[in-house]
Motif scaffolding. Structure first.
Motif, PDB file in Angstrom:
ATOM      1  N   UNK A 171      21.307   5.691   8.860  1.00 44.76           N
ATOM      2  CA  UNK A 171      22.161   6.819   9.208  1.00 44.76           C
ATOM      3  C   UNK A 171      21.339   8.011   9.699  1.00 44.76           C
ATOM      4  N   UNK A 172      20.215   8.263   9.043  1.00 43.74           N
ATOM      5  CA  UNK A 172      19.375   9.399   9.435  1.00 43.74           C
ATOM      6  C   UNK A 172      18.779   9.200  10.823  1.00 43.74           C
ATOM      7  N   UNK A 173      18.318   7.991  11.133  1.00 46.38           N
ATOM      8  CA  UNK A 173      17.764   7.712  12.462  1.00 46.38           C
ATOM      9  C   UNK A 173      18.849   7.859  13.523  1.00 46.38           C
ATOM     10  N   UNK A 174      20.020   7.283  13.266  1.00 44.05           N
ATOM     11  CA  UNK A 174      21.115   7.375  14.225  1.00 44.05           C
ATOM     12  C   UNK A 174      21.460   8.829  14.526  1.00 44.05           C
ATOM     13  N   UNK A 175      21.542   9.653  13.480  1.00 45.33           N
ATOM     14  CA  UNK A 175      21.921  11.048  13.664  1.00 45.33           C
ATOM     15  C   UNK A 175      20.874  11.793  14.488  1.00 45.33           C
ATOM     16  N   UNK A 176      19.604  11.484  14.292  1.00 47.77           N
ATOM     17  CA  UNK A 176      18.551  12.132  15.084  1.00 47.77           C
ATOM     18  C   UNK A 176      18.697  11.799  16.565  1.00 47.77           C
ATOM     19  N   UNK A 177      19.015  10.555  16.844  1.00 47.86           N
ATOM     20  CA  UNK A 177      19.059  10.103  18.230  1.00 47.86           C
ATOM     21  C   UNK A 177      20.348  10.515  18.927  1.00 47.86           C
ATOM     22  N   UNK A 178      21.473  10.410  18.243  1.00 44.17           N
ATOM     23  CA  UNK A 178      22.761  10.509  18.932  1.00 44.17           C
ATOM     24  C   UNK A 178      23.033  11.902  19.479  1.00 44.17           C
ATOM     25  N   UNK A 179      22.462  12.948  18.917  1.00 45.47           N
ATOM     26  CA  UNK A 179      22.744  14.293  19.409  1.00 45.47           C
ATOM     27  C   UNK A 179      22.195  14.531  20.815  1.00 45.47           C
ATOM     28  N   UNK A 180      21.252  13.715  21.245  1.00 42.16           N
ATOM     29  CA  UNK A 180      20.749  13.835  22.605  1.00 42.16           C
ATOM     30  C   UNK A 180      21.083  12.643  23.469  1.00 42.16           C
ATOM     31  N   UNK A 181      21.965  11.762  22.988  1.00 40.50           N
ATOM     32  CA  UNK A 181      22.273  10.521  23.699  1.00 40.50           C
ATOM     33  C   UNK A 181      23.724  10.537  24.156  1.00 40.50           C
ATOM     34  N   UNK A 182      23.936  10.715  25.450  1.00 44.88           N
ATOM     35  CA  UNK A 182      25.287  10.850  25.994  1.00 44.88           C
ATOM     36  C   UNK A 182      26.076   9.560  25.785  1.00 44.88           C
ATOM     37  N   UNK A 183      27.302   9.726  25.274  1.00 44.79           N
ATOM     38  CA  UNK A 183      28.180   8.597  25.010  1.00 44.79           C
ATOM     39  C   UNK A 183      28.177   8.147  23.568  1.00 44.79           C
ATOM     40  N   UNK A 184      27.277   8.703  22.752  1.00 43.94           N
ATOM     41  CA  UNK A 184      27.195   8.287  21.354  1.00 43.94           C
ATOM     42  C   UNK A 184      28.151   9.121  20.512  1.00 43.94           C
ATOM     43  N   UNK A 185      28.957   8.479  19.672  1.00 50.51           N
ATOM     44  CA  UNK A 185      29.863   9.221  18.791  1.00 50.51           C
ATOM     45  C   UNK A 185      29.196   9.572  17.467  1.00 50.51           C
ATOM     46  N   UNK A 186      29.642  10.659  16.859  1.00 43.54           N
ATOM     47  CA  UNK A 186      29.247  10.946  15.480  1.00 43.54           C
ATOM     48  C   UNK A 186      29.916   9.924  14.568  1.00 43.54           C
ATOM     49  N   UNK A 187      29.259   9.604  13.467  1.00 45.34           N
ATOM     50  CA  UNK A 187      29.801   8.624  12.531  1.00 45.34           C
ATOM     51  C   UNK A 187      29.933   9.233  11.138  1.00 45.34           C
ATOM     52  N   UNK A 188      31.136   9.247  10.651  1.00 43.42           N
ATOM     53  CA  UNK A 188      31.385   9.643   9.280  1.00 43.42           C
ATOM     54  C   UNK A 188      31.019   8.486   8.354  1.00 43.42           C
TER      55      UNK A 188
END
Length: 416
Positions: A171-188
């Motif tokens: 989860x921590x890795x995903x959150x680091x990457x997704x904020x700069x990756x267009x098309x990626x949704x936030x995950x609750x």
């Protein structure tokens, strides 16, 4: 739609029958356990059902989500649970649900965008959605996946922790990457539950989900891969087993390379399968790029609920000042001229009476919104009209992103 099929949200008591009606349209079965788990992720006040008497015969829902768009993270309505019972098709029910859903978003000044992953690509263009991101289902021959000499795999190590230990790292890795990756949704937490759902009936004959976590020498997690192993034989009885990579995310290029080296080195399964980005780096790491082959398919479709708010919400790669003449027959509040101005740091979009420079529909804006599909490509197909020479090329460049937008990993039914 005839008044005999009124629309309204479903109640908690009606959820199970509503969900089963929709699942049945996709040939899916839902157990009581499935429905109990999925009920937690559904916002009942954002559901719609069409009723024939007291029985739901169609449905749609919106989920409260956020999505990375060029230069920003925006709230979006994730459209999901869409289906019409086969006994009630061709009666305008789907059109009525889509119109009601978008109208409520607009009138409530809610999310400026609606997004979905359609089961059939020919349906949602009529409602103003445009195909905004693409995936590239990839199949690789692991025996030919030789990495280029000098590839930097870093000094990290890959381990296979149990789910409980892996999940917070992932989860921590995903959150680091997704904020700069267009098309990626936030995950609750609930969406991670769906993403990591691993009951045997969800595996399609493959093994359990495995968690490969890449950690640096100092212990920091910098990448992960979610994968399954599936044993198969071809028609001649030869081994055709597959490493099914469900998702791969890395903070650094060395972690990315190390994870692919690990996956390519798994013994006893000669093939690897993964839904990659259109501009996936993997082929460039190999001495033979043809060791992995892919084809493109549409994935995330975007609908601008309010043209002005949506266009002002993202950023653009170059300074821009253009007047757009927008047609939107399905959501007529969007029809009109807009002046879009951007300077790289901010953007504004407002109605104007100035002479238009580009003419297009809301569906083309949806297709170009994430920076993948270009306005010039749409113009070549006759879908965008240039009214001032030079406006098309400049606007197309401004809308583009540094990388192709990518919707990672997909979701198990019924996510958008």
């Amino acid at each position: 739609m005839p008044d005999s099929f009124p629309l309204r949200p479903v109640t908690d008591a009606e959820f199970a029958i509503w969900a089963r009606v929709i699942a049945d349209t996709y040939g899916e079965d839902r157990s009581d356990e499935d429905l109990a788990r999925e009920r937690d992720s559904v916002e009942l006040d954002r559901t719609l059902a069409a009723f024939d008497g007291d029985t739901p015969v169609a449905g749609a829902a919106a989920c409260t989500r956020s999505l990375t768009v060029p230069g920003a993270v925006l709230p979006v309505a994730g459209v999901t649970w869409v289906g019409v019972a086969p006994t009630h098709r061709r009666r305008g029910i789907l059109t009525a649900m889509m119109r009601r859903q978008l109208t409520e978003l607009h009138e409530g000044c809610r999310e400026p965008l609606a997004v979905l992953r359609p089961a059939e690509a020919g349906i949602y263009g009529r409602y103003g959605y445009g195909p905004s991101s693409r995936g590239a289902p990839l199949r690789g021959d692991k025996r030919a996946m030789v990495f280029r000499p000098g590839t930097d795999f870093g000094a990290g190590r890959i381990r296979l922790p149990a789910r409980a230990q892996a999940r917070p790292l992932i989860e921590a890795v995903y959150e680091r990457v997704r904020r700069g990756a267009v098309g990626w949704p936030a995950r609750t937490a609930g969406l991670w539950d769906v993403r990591l759902h691993d009951e045997p009936q969800a595996r399609d004959g493959a093994g359990a989900l495995r968690y490969a976590v890449h950690r640096e020498p100092d212990g920091r997690a910098t990448g992960y891969a979610l994968y399954r192993l599936k044993s198969e034989r071809d028609i001649f009885g030869a081994n055709a087993g597959v490493v099914q990579v469900m998702e791969l995310t890395a903070v650094s290029r060395t972690a990315y390379a190390a994870l692919w080296r690990f996956l390519a080195g798994i013994d006893l399964v000669p093939w690897i399968a993964y839904e990659a980005a259109v501009d996936e780096p993997l082929p460039h790491l190999l001495t033979d790029p043809r060791a992995v082959r892919s084809a493109e398919v549409d994935r995330l479709w975007v609908r601008l609920v309010d043209v002005d708010r949506a266009l002002a919400g993202r950023r653009y790669t170059t300074a821009l000042d253009v007047v757009l003449d927008v047609e939107d027959r399905f959501c007529p509040w969007n029809t009109g001229r807009y002046r879009l101005q951007a300077n790289g740091e901010a953007a504004r979009c407002a109605r104007t009476s100035a002479a238009p420079e580009l003419r297009l529909t809301s569906a083309e804006l949806g297709a170009a919104y994430l920076g993948g599909t270009t306005l010039t490509a749409l113009a070549a197909a006759g879908l965008v009209e240039e009214l001032r020479p030079g406006a098309l090329a400049h606007a197309s460049t401004a809308f583009r992103g540094a990388r192709e937008p990518f919707y990672p990993g997909g979701w198990a039914f019924p996510a958008y």
